[in-house]
Design an enzyme around this catalytic site. Sequence first.
Site, mmCIF file in Angstrom:
data_model
loop_
_atom_site.group_PDB
_atom_site.id
_atom_site.type_symbol
_atom_site.label_atom_id
_atom_site.label_comp_id
_atom_site.label_asym_id
_atom_site.label_seq_id
_atom_site.Cartn_x
_atom_site.Cartn_y
_atom_site.Cartn_z
ATOM 1 N N LYS A 61 -5.735 101.934 1.437
ATOM 2 C CA LYS A 61 -6.422 100.636 1.521
ATOM 3 C C LYS A 61 -7.713 100.674 0.700
ATOM 4 C CE LYS A 61 -9.144 99.960 5.212
ATOM 5 N NZ LYS A 61 -10.548 99.613 4.986
ATOM 6 N N ASN A 62 -8.467 101.771 0.824
ATOM 7 C CA ASN A 62 -9.781 101.837 0.181
ATOM 8 C C ASN A 62 -9.709 102.169 -1.303
ATOM 9 O OD1 ASN A 62 -10.861 101.091 2.563
ATOM 10 N ND2 ASN A 62 -11.661 103.110 3.122
ATOM 11 N N CYS B 137 -21.925 95.108 10.636
ATOM 12 C CA CYS B 137 -20.604 95.177 11.275
ATOM 13 C C CYS B 137 -20.753 96.171 12.421
ATOM 14 C CB CYS B 137 -19.537 95.624 10.287
ATOM 15 S SG CYS B 137 -19.649 97.349 9.903
ATOM 16 N N ILE C 66 -26.276 96.056 0.982
ATOM 17 C CA ILE C 66 -25.706 96.273 -0.370
ATOM 18 C C ILE C 66 -26.822 96.421 -1.401
ATOM 19 C CG2 ILE C 66 -23.512 95.094 0.127
ATOM 20 C CD1 ILE C 66 -24.652 92.658 -1.444
ATOM 21 N N ASP D 40 -14.517 108.478 8.056
ATOM 22 C CA ASP D 40 -13.380 107.667 8.515
ATOM 23 C C ASP D 40 -12.379 108.475 9.320
ATOM 24 O OD1 ASP D 40 -13.172 105.545 5.551
ATOM 25 O OD2 ASP D 40 -14.546 105.597 7.254
ATOM 26 N N ARG E 135 -5.962 95.843 10.253
ATOM 27 C CA ARG E 135 -6.730 95.739 9.003
ATOM 28 C C ARG E 135 -6.401 96.909 8.080
ATOM 29 N NH1 ARG E 135 -12.927 94.377 9.497
ATOM 30 N NH2 ARG E 135 -12.546 94.818 7.312
ATOM 31 N N ARG F 142 -25.106 98.344 7.086
ATOM 32 C CA ARG F 142 -24.339 98.391 5.834
ATOM 33 C C ARG F 142 -24.843 97.402 4.782
ATOM 34 N NH1 ARG F 142 -18.139 98.694 7.221
ATOM 35 N NH2 ARG F 142 -18.062 99.735 5.199
HETATM 36 C C1 EPZ Z 1 -16.638 102.790 2.099
HETATM 37 O O1 EPZ Z 1 -17.535 101.871 2.669
HETATM 38 C C2 EPZ Z 1 -15.328 102.641 2.873
HETATM 39 N N1 EPZ Z 1 -14.818 101.281 2.681
HETATM 40 C C3 EPZ Z 1 -15.574 102.920 4.356
HETATM 41 O O2 EPZ Z 1 -14.324 102.849 5.021
HETATM 42 C C4 EPZ Z 1 -16.122 104.339 4.484
HETATM 43 O O3 EPZ Z 1 -16.413 104.582 5.851
HETATM 44 C C5 EPZ Z 1 -17.399 104.489 3.633
HETATM 45 O O4 EPZ Z 1 -17.114 104.137 2.264
HETATM 46 C C6 EPZ Z 1 -17.932 105.914 3.654
HETATM 47 O O5 EPZ Z 1 -16.954 106.790 3.176
HETATM 48 C C7 EPZ Z 1 -14.177 100.979 1.529
HETATM 49 O O6 EPZ Z 1 -14.029 101.817 0.639
HETATM 50 C C8 EPZ Z 1 -13.653 99.591 1.404
HETATM 51 P P1 EPZ Z 1 -21.025 103.405 1.569
HETATM 52 P P2 EPZ Z 1 -18.937 101.563 1.914
HETATM 53 O O7 EPZ Z 1 -21.582 102.381 0.648
HETATM 54 O O8 EPZ Z 1 -18.767 101.684 0.465
HETATM 55 C C9 EPZ Z 1 -25.444 102.930 3.222
HETATM 56 C C10 EPZ Z 1 -12.808 102.182 6.689
HETATM 57 O O9 EPZ Z 1 -12.746 102.508 7.868
HETATM 58 N N2 EPZ Z 1 -25.605 101.970 2.123
HETATM 59 O O10 EPZ Z 1 -20.532 104.695 0.998
HETATM 60 O O11 EPZ Z 1 -19.441 100.294 2.475
HETATM 61 C C11 EPZ Z 1 -24.437 102.440 4.256
HETATM 62 O O12 EPZ Z 1 -25.080 101.601 5.197
HETATM 63 C C12 EPZ Z 1 -14.147 101.857 6.050
HETATM 64 O O13 EPZ Z 1 -11.822 102.142 5.903
HETATM 65 C C13 EPZ Z 1 -26.858 101.410 1.888
HETATM 66 O O14 EPZ Z 1 -27.822 101.701 2.577
HETATM 67 O O15 EPZ Z 1 -19.843 102.765 2.417
HETATM 68 C C14 EPZ Z 1 -23.931 103.728 4.865
HETATM 69 O O16 EPZ Z 1 -24.831 104.156 5.862
HETATM 70 C C15 EPZ Z 1 -15.248 101.834 7.089
HETATM 71 N N3 EPZ Z 1 -26.995 100.518 0.867
HETATM 72 C C16 EPZ Z 1 -23.964 104.705 3.692
HETATM 73 O O17 EPZ Z 1 -24.859 104.132 2.719
HETATM 74 C C17 EPZ Z 1 -25.951 100.158 0.057
HETATM 75 O O18 EPZ Z 1 -26.150 99.354 -0.877
HETATM 76 C C18 EPZ Z 1 -22.619 104.924 3.002
HETATM 77 O O19 EPZ Z 1 -22.093 103.660 2.736
HETATM 78 C C19 EPZ Z 1 -24.693 100.739 0.308
HETATM 79 C C20 EPZ Z 1 -24.542 101.642 1.339
#
Ligand code: EPZ
Length: 431
Positions: A22-23, A128, A135, A318, A410, A133
């Site tokens: 999915k990811n 969420c 961006i 995950d 999902r 989370r």
């Molecule tokens: C991806 O989410 C995955 N989703 C998540 O899978 C996964 O848990 C996560 O990576 C970590 O491996 C998809 O790929 C669609 P991050 P993402 O940006 O990209 C912080 C599932 O269950 N952060 O690597 O959103 C954030 O809050 C899902 O399939 C910022 O602060 O995760 C987190 O604490 C859940 N600012 C950390 O970094 C930002 O701009 C890592 O987040 C971006 C992230």
Amino acid sequence: MKRIHIRGGTPLSGIIPISGAKNAALPLLAAGLLTEGTLTLDNVPNVVDIESMLALLAELGATVETDVNTGTNGSGSGFGLSVRLSTPAIRSTTAVYDLVRKMRASVLVLGPLVARFGHARVSLPGGCAIGTRPIDLHLKALQAMGAEVGLDAGYVEVSAPKGLTGAVFTFPSVSVTGTENALMAAVLARGETRICNAAREPEIGDLARCLVAMGADITGIDTDTLKVQGVERLGSARHAVIPDRIETGTFAIAAAITGGSIELQGTRLELIGATADALRQAGIAIEPTAHGIRVARRDNGVRGVDVMTEPFPGFPTDMQAQIMALMTVADGAAMITETVFENRFMHVPELCRMGANINVHSASAIIRGVPALSGAPVMATDLRASVSLVLAGLAARGETIVNRVYHLDRGYERLEDKLAACGATIERADD
Ligand code: EPZ
């Protein structure tokens, strides 16, 4: 309300076909916006998050055709989709709140829209269940390439009317989709971009390889420094989505927690390195086979192991809820530390209702194994917490009823079918 009923205690044995990731599929679908050509993706998992992304792409103006999976996922199991995308022109560059709030990964349209059309208006995803989370890192990367960023009424407006310019950008902290957005923006930017401290999850390598097949110039794939030479435009390509390493790990734990033996087909051992290391430390046998991986619990039970979640190649966040379910019935104690998200222990109170002995101390949980769990009605709160309750139910005495199964749908394709085919007593009821 849809619920899943599980009667635990059966050691699972048989074959489970692993679906596409999915990811990986989510950013690959967003990459379809980058080209006026046609992007064909095989082995796309047929799950709700994919439906949501396809709806968003159609809303933006992409032509979307889906078919049964004609690509190979190693098992020819009739799972998954083939998707053909073409976006000769765009109807809108706005990702509306109602779509984004359902799926945070909608933010992945940001990089492609700005790179190709010079503008994007994307609802801020909001928090969420597992954390705020934000961006901000995505936006910083686009600003480094010359984009202007503004906030208005809960939407982020990103514009680059003269196009993006290559830059050197170092992520202050690792972000999976942040890296993916930056990479998709860079492939059409003028000149060279270097993305440093890039995430190294296999899904990013898959995206990069697909972009190269479309005509992008990317080196350093699978490393923490991606170097991109921008090109004028991308063309058409056909690409098969990599197997889902989290689904692989999830079903590996289904074999371990029930004391069974399952062959996971259409997947690869190197995708689950850290998970396999932890499971082997716990006493689980994991071996590659001609079609995938065999996972079996030896008759001397499961040992408690300590786990800390980290970005790839560390232990995946995950998989945290799933290995915690296994540790609840291990011999001895285990400590699980969640370092990626600030609130990813919502499965703990639900597992405790099934008789688990777990104590949370800020980012760490101490689990003391119990001889057996007992089935109970439990509540799912997010995708991976939900599946950890299913795993616990497969091992528990009596019946477990998992509520709010929409979380599961999902990210897991026909979960009950795959488990029932290995002997699980599991069914979905609309009661
Ligand atoms: C991806 O989410 C995955 N989703 C998540 O899978 C996964 O848990 C996560 O990576 C970590 O491996 C998809 O790929 C669609 P991050 P993402 O940006 O990209 C912080 C599932 O269950 N952060 O690597 O959103 C954030 O809050 C899902 O399939 C910022 O602060 O995760 C987190 O604490 C859940 N600012 C950390 O970094 C930002 O701009 C890592 O987040 C971006 C992230």
